[in-house]
Design a protein around this motif. Structure first.
Motif, PDB file in Angstrom:
ATOM      1  N   TRP A 274      86.406  65.592 -27.606  1.00 57.35           N
ATOM      2  CA  TRP A 274      87.519  65.062 -27.945  1.00 57.35           C
ATOM      3  C   TRP A 274      88.403  65.427 -26.782  1.00 57.35           C
ATOM      4  N   TYR A 275      88.176  66.235 -26.014  1.00 58.32           N
ATOM      5  CA  TYR A 275      89.314  65.884 -25.127  1.00 58.32           C
ATOM      6  C   TYR A 275      89.278  64.738 -23.877  1.00 58.32           C
ATOM      7  N   ALA A 276      87.784  63.578 -24.154  1.00 64.37           N
ATOM      8  CA  ALA A 276      87.962  61.971 -23.220  1.00 64.37           C
ATOM      9  C   ALA A 276      89.278  61.493 -23.291  1.00 64.37           C
ATOM     10  N   GLN A 277      89.891  60.962 -22.230  1.00 64.27           N
ATOM     11  CA  GLN A 277      90.824  60.401 -22.965  1.00 64.27           C
ATOM     12  C   GLN A 277      90.311  58.875 -22.545  1.00 64.27           C
ATOM     13  N   ASN A 278      90.756  58.146 -23.783  1.00 65.23           N
ATOM     14  CA  ASN A 278      90.754  56.732 -23.757  1.00 65.23           C
ATOM     15  C   ASN A 278      89.642  56.569 -24.967  1.00 65.23           C
ATOM     16  N   GLY A 279      88.409  57.490 -25.015  1.00 66.28           N
ATOM     17  CA  GLY A 279      87.903  57.656 -25.599  1.00 66.28           C
ATOM     18  C   GLY A 279      87.343  57.313 -26.944  1.00 66.28           C
ATOM     19  N   ASP A 280      87.761  56.218 -27.245  1.00 67.19           N
ATOM     20  CA  ASP A 280      87.735  55.779 -28.550  1.00 67.19           C
ATOM     21  C   ASP A 280      86.573  55.475 -29.458  1.00 67.19           C
ATOM     22  N   GLY A 281      85.840  55.203 -30.317  1.00 69.26           N
ATOM     23  CA  GLY A 281      84.724  55.184 -31.221  1.00 69.26           C
ATOM     24  C   GLY A 281      84.600  53.389 -31.078  1.00 69.26           C
ATOM     25  N   ILE A 282      85.281  52.881 -31.897  1.00 72.27           N
ATOM     26  CA  ILE A 282      84.691  51.646 -31.637  1.00 72.27           C
ATOM     27  C   ILE A 282      86.123  50.499 -31.995  1.00 72.27           C
ATOM     28  N   ASP A 283      86.196  49.698 -30.938  1.00 70.40           N
ATOM     29  CA  ASP A 283      87.391  48.538 -30.740  1.00 70.40           C
ATOM     30  C   ASP A 283      86.915  47.416 -30.638  1.00 70.40           C
ATOM     31  N   VAL A 284      87.335  46.807 -32.334  1.00 69.60           N
ATOM     32  CA  VAL A 284      87.173  45.341 -32.715  1.00 69.60           C
ATOM     33  C   VAL A 284      87.743  44.382 -32.189  1.00 69.60           C
ATOM     34  N   GLU A 285      88.020  43.643 -31.180  1.00 70.35           N
ATOM     35  CA  GLU A 285      89.715  42.881 -30.912  1.00 70.35           C
ATOM     36  C   GLU A 285      89.065  41.354 -30.632  1.00 70.35           C
ATOM     37  N   SER A 286      89.991  40.793 -31.805  1.00 71.93           N
ATOM     38  CA  SER A 286      89.996  39.508 -31.435  1.00 71.93           C
ATOM     39  C   SER A 286      88.518  38.899 -32.003  1.00 71.93           C
ATOM     40  N   CYS A 287      88.123  40.081 -34.077  1.00 70.22           N
ATOM     41  CA  CYS A 287      86.504  39.256 -33.405  1.00 70.22           C
ATOM     42  C   CYS A 287      86.993  39.248 -35.488  1.00 70.22           C
ATOM     43  N   LYS A 288      85.633  38.559 -35.568  1.00 71.15           N
ATOM     44  CA  LYS A 288      85.721  37.577 -37.406  1.00 71.15           C
ATOM     45  C   LYS A 288      84.101  37.643 -37.589  1.00 71.15           C
ATOM     46  N   ASN A 289      84.610  38.140 -39.239  1.00 71.27           N
ATOM     47  CA  ASN A 289      83.399  38.614 -39.979  1.00 71.27           C
ATOM     48  C   ASN A 289      82.842  39.934 -38.955  1.00 71.27           C
ATOM     49  N   VAL A 290      82.641  40.916 -39.245  1.00 67.76           N
ATOM     50  CA  VAL A 290      82.422  42.036 -39.218  1.00 67.76           C
ATOM     51  C   VAL A 290      82.486  43.546 -40.153  1.00 67.76           C
ATOM     52  N   LEU A 291      81.019  43.972 -40.201  1.00 69.47           N
ATOM     53  CA  LEU A 291      81.097  45.124 -41.213  1.00 69.47           C
ATOM     54  C   LEU A 291      80.170  46.343 -40.336  1.00 69.47           C
ATOM     55  N   ILE A 292      80.504  47.416 -40.599  1.00 73.58           N
ATOM     56  CA  ILE A 292      80.844  48.058 -40.653  1.00 73.58           C
ATOM     57  C   ILE A 292      80.738  49.113 -41.190  1.00 73.58           C
ATOM     58  N   GLU A 293      79.461  50.017 -41.282  1.00 73.64           N
ATOM     59  CA  GLU A 293      79.003  50.619 -42.873  1.00 73.64           C
ATOM     60  C   GLU A 293      78.226  51.743 -42.488  1.00 73.64           C
ATOM     61  N   ASN A 294      78.318  52.962 -42.932  1.00 73.48           N
ATOM     62  CA  ASN A 294      77.100  53.999 -42.161  1.00 73.48           C
ATOM     63  C   ASN A 294      77.282  54.651 -41.414  1.00 73.48           C
ATOM     64  N   SER A 295      77.969  54.236 -40.442  1.00 75.44           N
ATOM     65  CA  SER A 295      78.286  55.554 -39.407  1.00 75.44           C
ATOM     66  C   SER A 295      78.724  56.602 -39.441  1.00 75.44           C
ATOM     67  N   VAL A 296      79.248  56.836 -37.670  1.00 75.96           N
ATOM     68  CA  VAL A 296      79.361  58.904 -37.740  1.00 75.96           C
ATOM     69  C   VAL A 296      80.339  58.790 -36.396  1.00 75.96           C
ATOM     70  N   PHE A 297      81.563  59.219 -35.934  1.00 76.17           N
ATOM     71  CA  PHE A 297      82.040  58.512 -35.193  1.00 76.17           C
ATOM     72  C   PHE A 297      82.656  60.364 -34.953  1.00 76.17           C
ATOM     73  N   ASP A 298      82.908  60.794 -33.559  1.00 79.13           N
ATOM     74  CA  ASP A 298      83.385  62.041 -32.848  1.00 79.13           C
ATOM     75  C   ASP A 298      83.504  61.769 -31.917  1.00 79.13           C
ATOM     76  N   VAL A 299      84.963  61.712 -31.674  1.00 82.17           N
ATOM     77  CA  VAL A 299      85.368  60.802 -29.862  1.00 82.17           C
ATOM     78  C   VAL A 299      86.394  61.558 -29.639  1.00 82.17           C
ATOM     79  N   GLY A 300      86.690  61.352 -28.580  1.00 77.30           N
ATOM     80  CA  GLY A 300      88.287  61.760 -28.515  1.00 77.30           C
ATOM     81  C   GLY A 300      89.337  61.112 -28.027  1.00 77.30           C
ATOM     82  N   ASP A 301      89.413  59.640 -29.082  1.00 70.53           N
ATOM     83  CA  ASP A 301      90.935  59.203 -29.230  1.00 70.53           C
ATOM     84  C   ASP A 301      90.285  58.529 -30.747  1.00 70.53           C
TER      85      ASP A 301
END
Length: 564
Positions: A274-301
């Motif tokens: 949790w203390y991780a600097q810039n520790g994002d889970g997923i950053d979807v950038e300028s993408c088209k047609n995306v499915l994110i499902e049934n996933s678990v995120f436990d992160v620092g950002d």
């Protein structure tokens, strides 16, 4: 009418002109969830399977298997594609480069650990936080590929502790002392630990890593350790599948798909301290047609985040993130559960989030931007969200993002931004056409916070069937066309329950609150107008309304309610 609205929403057309013709009651009943969602193409692969052991890989945790893994991937790709198998065991490696038509498959109990020898990661020109930048090569990467996947039940560990700085405030005394004993160096104020002198030097360079004219890669060598890579970066790839694998302990962001099309993310575990600097889970950038499902995120950002480039570079790229479906995901510790921004200069549209749970995230639904970004975020549809123990806001829209942690640290003081009217330019960001339905939050510091710009109000927000238990209630600043229907906010010590500043066309229908509220509505500013309240029992408030800062007595209209 309803069917027409659904079709328009799906196509991403502007709704403002159409909605303007409706009455407030029609707007408040507006249902935006489409019956048809975007289609995402999933890659397919030949069944041919080659183990990395065929090229000499050893699972002893000592042998650096970089060459063996990459050679196997290259061979399978050149032979028409198939599966590259990483069997069970401990596999030490340097950077892995994916190739087209290859499914990198991790068997159960396969543990891929990236080396802490930072010399194995060369400096490259890439992208960081929406800008062209020099960074270290990512542990896993692919560029201009098609038909690729990482699947299985194994673990990919980025060895992020070898890269990351750590703030003292985020550790216990024993954890901090243990970190100091491991080596590294401290900032001048002794409040931040850095793993090396090179990392510390980089922290003192403004815009470190940002590409500037006349500089070569060698010019960044002195601060190389500071230029942390994202664990997985896929750039300009088509038909991508990430399934089943655990991604953890990243140097910076965990997963960063950039300008990708047809991306499927399912059944992942994404973890960071949790203390991780810039520790994002997923950053979807300028993408088209995306499915994110049934996933678990436990992160620092931020947990699940939508981006599209930063400032002028993002606007010049001109690629919004669009046609995104996020469903059945859980986010534990993170700065935000579902997030858009702040680098959203290329825009974001047609995004559908449903059936997600946020537990302990600093903010639940987080939408952030600032002047200079430009870009339009529109047609965002969210429903069926659970939240528990949110330290900050359950729902937040903020156009004054200041690149600081969303929840102040102990003793930290922050002043509200100075409100100044500026001209509208291409650098002015926009948030509009959000529909949020069926949210339940048990425990938050603030229920709903909406803060727009005086020159560009946040507009067309629809919040319906919301129940939030929080310390503070609802705050709306510089906003227009906000519709709240069947919203219940149970506050522990909120005065006022609803605070509105310089906002127009605000509608409350069936607002519920804890009986005994000191002040129900506090309306501020000359611009505030046409604030309508209906089907609300105002008699449970000690004071129904207060008008301040030159707010007009006509600004607030309460229709057929019991009042004191």
């Amino acid at each position: 009418m309803t069917h027409t609205f659904k079709v328009l929403a799906f196509l991403g057309l502007a709704l403002t002109q159409i909605l303007a013709k409706d009455t407030s009651a029609q707007k408040a009943n507006y249902q935006a969830w489409p019956s048809t969602l975007p289609q995402v193409v999933v890659p397919k692969f030949k069944s041919d399977t080659v183990s990395i052991t065929k090229n000499g890989a050893l699972n002893d945790g000592l042998t650096l298997n970089t060459e063996s893994i990459n050679r196997t991937i290259d061979q399978v790709s050149k032979n028409g594609g198939g599966v590259v198998l990483i069997p069970r065991g401990f596999w030490l490696t340097g950077p892995i480069e994916l190739k087209s038509n290859v499914n990198l498959h991790l068997a159960a109990d396969a543990f891929v650990s990236f080396t802490d020898d930072l010399t194995q990661y060369r400096l490259i020109e890439t992208n960081w936080e929406g800008l062209a930048a020099v960074r270290n090569q990512s542990p896993v990467s692919g560029t201009n590929l098609e038909n690729i996947a990482i699947t299985g039940k194994g673990i990919i560990d980025g060895n992020g502790d070898a890269w990351r700085m750590v703030k003292k405030e985020k550790l216990t005394d024993s954890q901090w002392n243990k970190l100091l004993a491991s080596g590294g160096t401290l900032s001048e104020d002794k409040k931040i630990w850095y793993p090396s002198e090179s990392s510390l030097r980089g922290s003192k360079v403004k815009g470190a890593g940002v590409i500037s004219a006349g500089k070569s890669l060698k010019d960044y060598e002195e601060i190389k350790d500071f230029l942390r890579p994202n664990l997985l970066v896929l750039t300009n790839c088509k038909k991508v599948l990430l399934e089943g694998v655990t991604f953890q302990n990243s140097p910076a962001w965990n997963l960063h798909p950039l300008m990708c099309e047809d991306l499927t993310v399912r059944d992942l575990q994404v973890k960071n301290p949790w203390y991780a600097q810039n520790g994002d889970g997923i950053d979807v950038e300028s993408c088209k047609n995306v499915l994110i499902e049934n996933s678990v995120f436990d992160v620092g950002d931020d947990g699940i985040c939508i981006k599209s480039g930063r400032d002028e570079q993002g606007r010049k790229r001109g690629k919004p993130t669009e046609n995104v479906m996020i469903r059945n995901c859980v986010v534990y510790h993170a700065h935000g559960g579902f997030v858009i921004g702040s680098e959203m200069s290329g825009g974001a549209k047609n995004i559908y989030v449903s059936d997600c749970t946020f537990i302990g995230t600093d903010i639940g639904l987080r939408f952030k931007t600032t002047r200079g970004r430009g870009g339009v975020v529109e047609n965002i549809f969210i429903k069926n969200i659970n939240m528990k123990d949110i330290p900050g806001e359950a729902i937040l829209f903020d156009m004054y993002y200041a690149a600081v942690d969303p929840v102040p640290l102990t003793g930290e003081k922050r002043d509200a931004p100075k409100v100044v009217l500026l001209p509208v330019t291409e650098e002015t960001p926009q948030f509009k056409n959000f529909y949020i339905n069926n949210v339940v939050a048990d425990g938050a510091d603030k229920a709903i916070f909406v803060r727009g710009l005086p020159e560009m109000n946040i507009n067309n927000l629809f919040l319906e069937d919301i129940t939030i238990q929080s310390k503070e209630g609802i705050k709306i600043e510089e906003a227009k066309d906000i519709y709240l229907k069947n919203v219940k906010v149970v506050t522990s010590h909120s005065k006022p329950m609803v605070n509105i500043s310089n906002s127009t066309d605000i509608s409350f229908d069936q607002l519920s609150y804890k009986p005994g509220a000191e002040v129900l509505f506090n309306v501020n500013g000359q611009k505030s107008a046409n604030i309508q309240v209906a089907n609300t029992n105002t008699s449970d408030a000690k004071v129904v309304s207060e008008l301040n800062q030159q707010a007009s007595k006509k600004a607030l209209k309460i229709k057929a309610n019991k009042t004191k």
